[in-house]
Design an enzyme around this catalytic site. Structure first.
Site, short mmCIF file in Angstrom:
data_model
loop_
_atom_site.label_atom_id
_atom_site.label_comp_id
_atom_site.label_asym_id
_atom_site.label_seq_id
_atom_site.Cartn_x
_atom_site.Cartn_y
_atom_site.Cartn_z
N TYR A 22 33.80 32.47 33.65
CA TYR A 22 32.53 32.27 34.37
C TYR A 22 31.87 33.60 34.65
CZ TYR A 22 34.64 33.75 38.84
OH TYR A 22 35.22 34.48 39.85
N LYS A 133 37.55 37.22 33.32
CA LYS A 133 36.99 36.50 34.48
C LYS A 133 37.20 35.00 34.31
CE LYS A 133 32.88 36.67 37.46
NZ LYS A 133 33.53 36.94 38.74
N GLU A 165 42.31 44.99 44.18
CA GLU A 165 40.90 44.69 44.50
C GLU A 165 40.88 43.69 45.64
OE1 GLU A 165 39.10 42.99 40.92
OE2 GLU A 165 41.00 42.05 40.44
N LEU A 190 39.25 43.24 37.74
CA LEU A 190 38.06 42.85 37.00
C LEU A 190 37.12 44.07 36.94
CD1 LEU A 190 36.60 40.39 35.70
CD2 LEU A 190 35.31 40.24 37.82
#
Ligand code: PLP
Length: 270
Positions: A22, A133, A165, A190
């Site tokens: 996505y 992702k 993250e 990411l």
């Protein structure tokens, strides 16, 4: 179509295997920010899973714009998800499934003064390909829930002693001598579209950047901290694991970066 009429098969591999990727692109003044960078990452995520783009860039842009228009989005996000499609449940990829493509909008205020967030660390239990992702977001969701139960706003995920993250954002600290430290790109995180844009702007401002892992102890010693994501731009962090940073108020570097990011993105929005 109206959301009540939109359906997906129970055999969709997005549903059964999280076999889907996505993108979330932000909208300000009815225009898309960093659209082409999001599409480039979508191509990459699909490619890593041996899928092609279901529609070309121009066709996706057209639908994004139509959705912004139909839903009267001034500020908010456009979400696109692409799954491998519908097939009999099998761990092998089906050869000829038609991809499912879903797009929708969410209106929300993105600009304006930001309150700083309080974050708490939790173990990063996600899979090893966080650079793709995918819609496999349960581990991040569990981490964020654990933070909420402690009365905090978000979690910073920690693997082998270092912050990877946030639950849905890239993380940064500003050291006492003014350097911005953020984890380097790898399969562990990411590659944020906002991260790339903000680091470029920070460098243009003459700020020194160190792309390397950092620990929660280092974060507690930082002069300020922040995180970035398309859906929230640059968000200040005012507390890490119970230690307040910058006296518990948003720091100057994150505030400034948020302002220039919005300014710059508006100029290049499409
Ligand atoms: N890291 C993770 C795990 C995310 O889910 C996101 C955004 O959803 C980000 C980082 C930030 O990426 P971007 O700036 O492209 O939104």
């Amino acid at each position: 179509m109206p959301e009540e009429e939109a359906t997906v098969s129970i055999f969709d591999r997005g549903f059964l295997f999280a076999d889907a990727v996505y993108e979330v692109t932000s909208v300000v003044d009815g225009k898309l920010l960093d659209f082409d960078a999001h599409m480039a990452r979508l191509v990459r995520s699909l490619g890593e899973l041996e899928m092609d783009m279901p529609l070309d860039r121009d066709a996706i842009l057209e639908v994004h714009r139509e959705l912004i228009d139909k839903n009267s989005v001034d500020q908010g996000v456009v979400y696109i998800q692409v799954t491998r499609g519908v097939a009999d449940r099998d761990f092998l990829y089906p050869k000829d499934a038609a991809q499912t493509v879903v797009m929708f909008t969410q209106s929300r205020k993105l600009t304006g003064e930001k309150k700083g967030l309080r974050v708490v660390s939790s173990p990063d239990i996600r899979w090893g390909r966080r650079d793709i992702k995918t819609v496999q977001l349960l581990a991040a969701s569990m981490g964020k829930m654990a933070a909420y139960k402690q009365g905090k706003d978000d979690t910073w995920l920690v693997k082998d002693g270092f912050v990877t993250e946030g639950s849905s954002n890239n993380t940064y600290i500003v050291t006492k001598d003014g350097k911005i430290v953020t984890r380097h790109l790898s399969n562990s995180i990411l590659s944020g579209i906002t991260r790339a844009a903000v680091l470029k702007l920070a460098a243009e401002q003459g700020l020194e950047i160190e792309e390397r892992p950092f620990t929660m102890d280092e974060a507690k010693e930082a002069s300020e901290a922040f995180m970035t994501a398309a859906s929230s731009f640059v968000t200040p962090v005012i507390e890490v694991d119970g230690t307040e940073l910058n006296g518990g108020v948003p720091g100057p570097v994150s505030k400034r970066l948020n302002e220039i990011y919005i300014e710059e993105s508006k100029n290049t929005a499409i």
